[in-house]
Design a protein around this motif. Structure first.
Motif, short mmCIF file in Angstrom:
data_model
loop_
_atom_site.label_atom_id
_atom_site.label_comp_id
_atom_site.label_asym_id
_atom_site.label_seq_id
_atom_site.Cartn_x
_atom_site.Cartn_y
_atom_site.Cartn_z
N ASP A 128 -6.78 33.88 -24.10
CA ASP A 128 -6.64 35.07 -25.00
C ASP A 128 -5.83 36.08 -23.97
OD1 ASP A 128 -8.88 35.80 -23.86
OD2 ASP A 128 -10.01 35.68 -25.57
N ASP A 129 -5.45 35.75 -22.92
CA ASP A 129 -4.81 36.51 -21.79
C ASP A 129 -3.29 36.41 -22.28
OD1 ASP A 129 -4.62 38.21 -19.10
OD2 ASP A 129 -3.07 36.56 -19.17
N THR A 130 -2.67 37.61 -22.58
CA THR A 130 -1.43 37.41 -23.12
C THR A 130 -0.32 37.08 -22.36
OG1 THR A 130 -0.89 39.77 -22.78
CG2 THR A 130 -1.73 39.29 -24.97
N ASP A 131 -0.62 37.26 -21.06
CA ASP A 131 0.46 36.80 -19.79
C ASP A 131 0.45 35.31 -19.95
OD1 ASP A 131 1.74 39.14 -19.53
OD2 ASP A 131 0.52 39.52 -17.63
N ALA A 132 -0.90 34.83 -19.64
CA ALA A 132 -1.22 33.16 -19.70
C ALA A 132 -0.67 32.67 -20.96
CB ALA A 132 -2.77 33.01 -19.63
N ARG A 133 -0.84 33.20 -22.09
CA ARG A 133 -0.37 32.69 -23.31
C ARG A 133 1.03 32.42 -23.36
NH1 ARG A 133 -3.35 35.40 -28.53
NH2 ARG A 133 -4.99 34.13 -28.37
N ALA A 134 1.96 33.52 -22.58
CA ALA A 134 3.45 33.49 -22.82
C ALA A 134 3.75 32.28 -21.89
CB ALA A 134 3.81 34.87 -22.54
N GLY A 160 8.78 34.09 -30.80
CA GLY A 160 9.27 35.23 -31.44
C GLY A 160 7.85 36.29 -32.17
N VAL A 161 6.60 35.55 -31.76
CA VAL A 161 5.46 36.54 -32.10
C VAL A 161 4.88 36.89 -30.79
CG1 VAL A 161 3.16 36.16 -33.06
CG2 VAL A 161 4.91 34.67 -34.05
N PRO A 162 4.52 38.20 -30.75
CA PRO A 162 3.66 38.73 -29.82
C PRO A 162 2.48 37.98 -29.36
CG PRO A 162 4.45 40.66 -31.22
CD PRO A 162 4.68 39.24 -31.84
#
Ligand SMILES: [Fe+2]
Length: 144
Positions: free
Chosen positions: A25-31, A86-88
């Motif tokens: 759930d870490d956003t950078d890792a998700r990206a 395209g989704v944050p």
């Protein structure tokens, strides 16, 4: 390299990437995982459509039908993936979209693997090796 082994290895790698993405759930890792999934999927679709599917046309009407469905499934997968990009990464819908993408991909991979038996009957071991080598080369040239 046998074409079917190569496809199977791609599938396993993709599943692993999805497991990582869904567990994070870490956003950078998700990206970065989505970035990796995208690169892997693009290369996978390309070698299937450029090398594997054309060879399958020769493997009888049923294999041809699966091949034609394969193109359509790739299309759906690309559409969902395009939206996901395209989704944050911190949006509520991110996880849901990724799950739906995974479900579509799982079904696609499962159908493809079910067709392996038929491909083995229709194409000689030698041909499968030749296709595998071509796929491997196409993959290397598609790598960023
Ligand atoms: Fe595929």
């Amino acid at each position: 390299m046998n074409a079917l082994d190569l496809i199977k290895a791609d599938h396993e790698r993709l599943k692993k990437l999805f497991d990582d993405a869904l567990a994070n759930d870490d956003t950078d890792a998700r990206a970065s995982v989505v970035h990796a999934i995208r690169a892997e999927l693009k290369a996978h679709e390309r070698i299937k459509e450029d090398v594997f599917y054309p060879a399958l046309r020769a493997a009888g009407p049923e294999a041809k039908e699966i091949m034609l469905e394969g193109y359509e499934e790739h299309h759906i997968i690309d559409v969902i993936l395009g939206e996901l990009v395209g989704v944050p990464e911190d949006a509520e819908v991110w996880q849901a979209k990724l799950k739906v993408l995974r479900e579509n991909l799982d079904r696609h991979m499962q159908e493809e693997e079910e067709m392996f038996t038929r491909a083995r009957k229709a194409l000689s071991q030698e041909t499968l090796e030749e296709i595998g080598v071509k796929m491997q080369r196409a993959k290397e040239s598609a790598a960023p």
